[in-house]
Design a protein around this motif. Sequence first.
Motif, short mmCIF file in Angstrom:
data_model
loop_
_atom_site.label_atom_id
_atom_site.label_comp_id
_atom_site.label_asym_id
_atom_site.label_seq_id
_atom_site.Cartn_x
_atom_site.Cartn_y
_atom_site.Cartn_z
N MET A 50 43.97 44.33 32.71
CA MET A 50 43.95 45.01 34.01
C MET A 50 44.86 44.27 35.00
SD MET A 50 40.81 46.44 36.06
CE MET A 50 41.23 47.70 37.22
N LYS A 51 45.54 45.05 35.87
CA LYS A 51 46.41 44.40 36.85
C LYS A 51 45.82 44.55 38.26
CE LYS A 51 49.56 48.24 37.44
NZ LYS A 51 50.87 48.54 37.93
N THR A 97 45.69 35.07 38.54
CA THR A 97 46.48 35.17 37.29
C THR A 97 45.64 34.74 36.08
OG1 THR A 97 47.42 32.95 37.58
CG2 THR A 97 48.73 34.80 38.40
N GLN A 98 44.58 33.97 36.34
CA GLN A 98 43.71 33.56 35.23
C GLN A 98 42.73 34.67 34.84
OE1 GLN A 98 42.22 29.96 36.95
NE2 GLN A 98 44.03 28.77 36.38
N PHE A 104 43.43 38.34 35.74
CA PHE A 104 44.11 39.62 35.52
C PHE A 104 45.35 39.44 34.64
CE2 PHE A 104 41.63 40.08 39.34
CZ PHE A 104 41.04 41.32 39.15
N ASP A 105 45.71 40.52 33.93
CA ASP A 105 46.89 40.48 33.05
C ASP A 105 48.18 40.43 33.87
OD1 ASP A 105 45.20 40.81 30.87
OD2 ASP A 105 45.17 42.98 31.18
N GLY A 106 48.17 41.10 35.00
CA GLY A 106 49.38 41.12 35.82
C GLY A 106 48.98 41.13 37.29
N ALA A 164 53.61 39.10 38.15
CA ALA A 164 54.37 40.26 37.67
C ALA A 164 55.52 40.58 38.62
CB ALA A 164 53.44 41.47 37.54
N HIS A 173 48.40 50.84 41.20
CA HIS A 173 47.31 49.85 41.33
C HIS A 173 46.02 50.53 41.76
CE1 HIS A 173 49.57 46.14 40.88
NE2 HIS A 173 50.49 46.58 41.71
#
Length: 160
Positions: A1-2, A24-25, A27-29, A65, A83
């Motif tokens: 999930m971003k 960032t730890q 979410f993927d982006g 990202a 988003h």
Amino acid sequence: MKAVYPGTFDPATRGHVDIIRRATQIFDGVEVAVVRSSRKELTFSAEERAALVRGSLEEAGIRVAAVTIFDGLLVDFMRSAGHTVFLRGLRAISDFEFELQMQLMNRKLDPGITGLYLLPSEEYIYLSSTLVKEIASRGGDVSFFVFPCVESILRERMAR
Ligand code: COA
């Protein structure tokens, strides 16, 4: 999930970077979204603020990202960028009321959007960009609060 982390970042502090690192730890982006205009009187242009976010992240060794400048409503930017989650840092109880208002208003504008809140490290809980600028303008040491790229431009800008 971003997720997107929106803010004024005038300028970015170690507190903002701490929130981004935590994000960032999880979410993927993570996209950092710098708002172009604000109700506040701004010291740095949107381009300078975005560059200082990028520079601080580079100095901290954090990859995101994107760092983007947006104008207009946050919900419109989020919709156009795909988003559904925005992140905010909660420093003290005083932040809560503003964040509550912002979350409920954004939800009214777009019910598909959710705000999530992260706590910064305790050493940054009292930090704000205004205080950092005030300390720098009076010749104080701000190295504990901002990364070197921000410190050098602050020293130069505040001396004017
Ligand atoms: N560490 C250190 N300081 C922090 C921090 C952290 N983790 N998190 C916030 N701050 C400080 C900032 O330095 C800033 O200090 P300052 O007021 O002295 O400059 C203050 O807290 C708040 O800054 P910020 O997080 O950048 O929020 P903002 O209130 O400036 O901006 C937006 C919020 C940009 C997300 C919001 O105004 C917005 O969405 N604007 C777009 C227009 C819109 O959609 N409006 C309708 C909203 S319902």
